[in-house]
Write a protein that holds these residues in place. Structure first.
Motif, short mmCIF file in Angstrom:
data_model
loop_
_atom_site.label_atom_id
_atom_site.label_comp_id
_atom_site.label_asym_id
_atom_site.label_seq_id
_atom_site.Cartn_x
_atom_site.Cartn_y
_atom_site.Cartn_z
N ASN A 266 15.55 9.45 -21.94
CA ASN A 266 14.28 9.98 -21.46
C ASN A 266 13.19 9.10 -22.05
OD1 ASN A 266 15.73 13.12 -21.95
ND2 ASN A 266 15.00 12.46 -19.95
N TYR A 267 12.38 8.50 -21.19
CA TYR A 267 11.37 7.55 -21.64
C TYR A 267 10.08 8.27 -22.00
CZ TYR A 267 14.71 4.24 -19.88
OH TYR A 267 15.88 3.54 -19.68
N ALA A 268 9.38 7.74 -22.99
CA ALA A 268 8.07 8.28 -23.38
C ALA A 268 7.04 7.89 -22.33
CB ALA A 268 7.67 7.74 -24.75
N PRO A 269 5.93 8.62 -22.24
CA PRO A 269 4.91 8.30 -21.24
C PRO A 269 4.45 6.84 -21.31
CG PRO A 269 4.46 10.44 -22.18
CD PRO A 269 5.62 9.89 -22.95
N GLY A 270 4.26 6.33 -22.52
CA GLY A 270 3.84 4.94 -22.67
C GLY A 270 4.88 3.96 -22.14
N GLU A 271 6.16 4.27 -22.34
CA GLU A 271 7.22 3.42 -21.81
C GLU A 271 7.20 3.43 -20.28
OE1 GLU A 271 10.91 3.50 -24.85
OE2 GLU A 271 10.31 5.48 -24.14
N TRP A 272 7.02 4.60 -19.71
CA TRP A 272 6.93 4.71 -18.25
C TRP A 272 5.78 3.85 -17.71
CZ3 TRP A 272 9.43 6.03 -14.07
CH2 TRP A 272 10.48 6.96 -14.13
N GLY B 251 0.80 -1.22 0.00
CA GLY B 251 0.00 0.00 0.00
C GLY B 251 0.83 1.27 0.00
N GLY B 252 2.17 1.13 0.03
CA GLY B 252 3.05 2.29 0.02
C GLY B 252 3.00 3.03 -1.31
N ARG B 253 3.36 4.30 -1.28
CA ARG B 253 3.27 5.15 -2.47
C ARG B 253 4.65 5.46 -3.03
NH1 ARG B 253 -0.58 10.25 -1.42
NH2 ARG B 253 -0.51 10.25 -3.69
N ALA B 254 4.70 5.63 -4.34
CA ALA B 254 5.91 6.13 -4.98
C ALA B 254 5.54 7.24 -5.95
CB ALA B 254 6.65 5.01 -5.72
N ILE B 255 6.43 8.21 -6.08
CA ILE B 255 6.20 9.37 -6.94
C ILE B 255 7.46 9.58 -7.78
CG2 ILE B 255 5.67 11.83 -7.05
CD1 ILE B 255 4.49 11.46 -4.14
N PHE B 256 7.31 9.48 -9.10
CA PHE B 256 8.44 9.67 -10.00
C PHE B 256 8.22 10.92 -10.85
CE2 PHE B 256 7.94 5.14 -9.20
CZ PHE B 256 9.21 4.78 -8.80
N MET B 257 9.25 11.75 -10.92
CA MET B 257 9.20 12.99 -11.71
C MET B 257 10.40 13.00 -12.65
SD MET B 257 8.53 15.23 -8.26
CE MET B 257 9.22 13.90 -7.28
N ASP B 258 10.14 13.22 -13.94
CA ASP B 258 11.26 13.25 -14.88
C ASP B 258 10.85 13.93 -16.18
OD1 ASP B 258 13.88 12.85 -15.67
OD2 ASP B 258 13.78 10.66 -15.70
N VAL B 259 11.86 14.31 -16.95
CA VAL B 259 11.64 14.74 -18.33
C VAL B 259 11.18 13.51 -19.11
CG1 VAL B 259 12.75 15.58 -20.44
CG2 VAL B 259 13.34 16.60 -18.22
N VAL B 260 10.16 13.67 -19.94
CA VAL B 260 9.69 12.55 -20.76
C VAL B 260 9.90 12.87 -22.24
CG1 VAL B 260 8.02 11.66 -19.10
CG2 VAL B 260 7.30 13.40 -20.74
N ALA B 261 10.11 11.80 -23.00
CA ALA B 261 10.30 11.94 -24.44
C ALA B 261 8.94 12.02 -25.13
CB ALA B 261 11.09 10.76 -24.98
N PRO B 262 8.83 12.82 -26.19
CA PRO B 262 7.60 12.78 -26.98
C PRO B 262 7.49 11.43 -27.68
CG PRO B 262 8.97 14.71 -27.49
CD PRO B 262 9.81 13.77 -26.70
N GLY B 263 6.28 11.01 -27.97
CA GLY B 263 6.09 9.71 -28.61
C GLY B 263 6.59 9.63 -30.04
N HIS B 264 6.70 10.75 -30.72
CA HIS B 264 7.06 10.75 -32.14
C HIS B 264 8.58 10.57 -32.33
CE1 HIS B 264 7.51 11.96 -36.31
NE2 HIS B 264 6.20 11.88 -36.44
N PRO B 265 9.02 9.66 -33.20
CA PRO B 265 10.46 9.41 -33.38
C PRO B 265 11.26 10.66 -33.73
CG PRO B 265 9.19 7.69 -34.46
CD PRO B 265 8.20 8.73 -34.00
#
Length: 256
Positions: free
Chosen positions: A175-181, A141-155
């Protein structure tokens, strides 16, 4: 030397020398994400919290004002020295520092109520393994919070971001795309509760000076920027002096 060890050495070398610059960096010391983090931690006054890849400690300091205990964890011993000194200067006596890598956490199972990480994951050698470690050290039930620069999905947009990041800082991985995250988080056994997006303005001269980017790499970044398509120029709002704006996200997750 293995890839992971050579990468670990590269990260330590890159950031050890720049530790003080990160403490005074406006990009790192300020931001709506820190304000949101403070609000999210309000209900956790008795929590033991891990700041994974703490850097110069800005998220640790935000957390220390809200929770009972903070472990500031980073690969760079010099960064941790900066955190210790700054914590003392700020009057925080509930922060302790510990050195290590994200993929192998020296903590017992279920030993933290909250894990946070800000602008660190793009340096990790194996994000999936690090997230599995986060799940392991979180209490049920513990929480985690990740903050980072993300890559746009377009190559086309992605290749620009990854290229300038690695030219600026050779320890950059991705930098991972939102979908990768979302995939990485789900595969690690963490349940995504909320995703918040924003934009981060990066002033060019301080961005490269903070990392002491060699002049030939600075020249390469500027040359690349001047040959970009209109789509890339507009998405990153690239200015004549090289300053640009990146996408950032905050992922709020829980251990099931």
């Amino acid at each position: 030397m293995s890839i992971s060890n050579s990468h670990k050495n590269a990260v330590d070398r890159q950031f050890g020398e720049q530790a003080s610059a990160y403490l005074t960096s406006a990009v790192h010391a300020q931001g709506k994400d820190l304000q949101r983090l403070a609000r999210l931690l309000e209900p956790h006054a008795n929590a033991k919290l891990l700041d994974l890849g703490c850097g110069a400690g800005h998220a640790s300091f935000t957390a220390a004002a809200k929770v009972a205990q903070v472990v500031a964890y980073d690969l760079s011993a010099q960064m941790l020295d900066v955190v210790s000194q700054a914590a003392q200067d700020k009057g925080f006596n509930n922060i302790r520092v510990q050195q290590g890598v994200a993929e192998s956490l020296p903590f017992d199972d279920a030993s933290f109520d909250v894990v946070i990480s800000r602008y660190s994951a793009h340096h990790w050698h194996d994000v999936g393994q690090a997230l599995r470690e986060v799940r392991r050290v979180l209490k049920p039930g513990g929480r985690a919070i990740f903050m980072d620069v993300v890559a746009p999905g377009h190559p086309l947009l992605d290749i620009y971001l990854q290229t300038v990041e690695v030219l600026r800082d050779t320890s950059h991985v991705r930098n991972y795309a939102p979908g990768e995250w979302l995939s990485l988080l789900t595969e690690s056994g963490l349940l995504v509760r909320e995703v918040t997006s924003d934009r981060l303005y990066l002033e060019f001269s301080s961005w490269v000076e903070r990392m002491r980017t060699p002049e030939h790499f600075v020249t390469a970044i500027r040359a690349l920027q001047q040959g970009l398509s209109e789509d890339v120029l507009q998405h990153f709002a690239i200015e004549p002096d090289g300053s640009f704006t990146s996408d950032i996200m905050m992922f709020e997750v829980v251990r099931g």
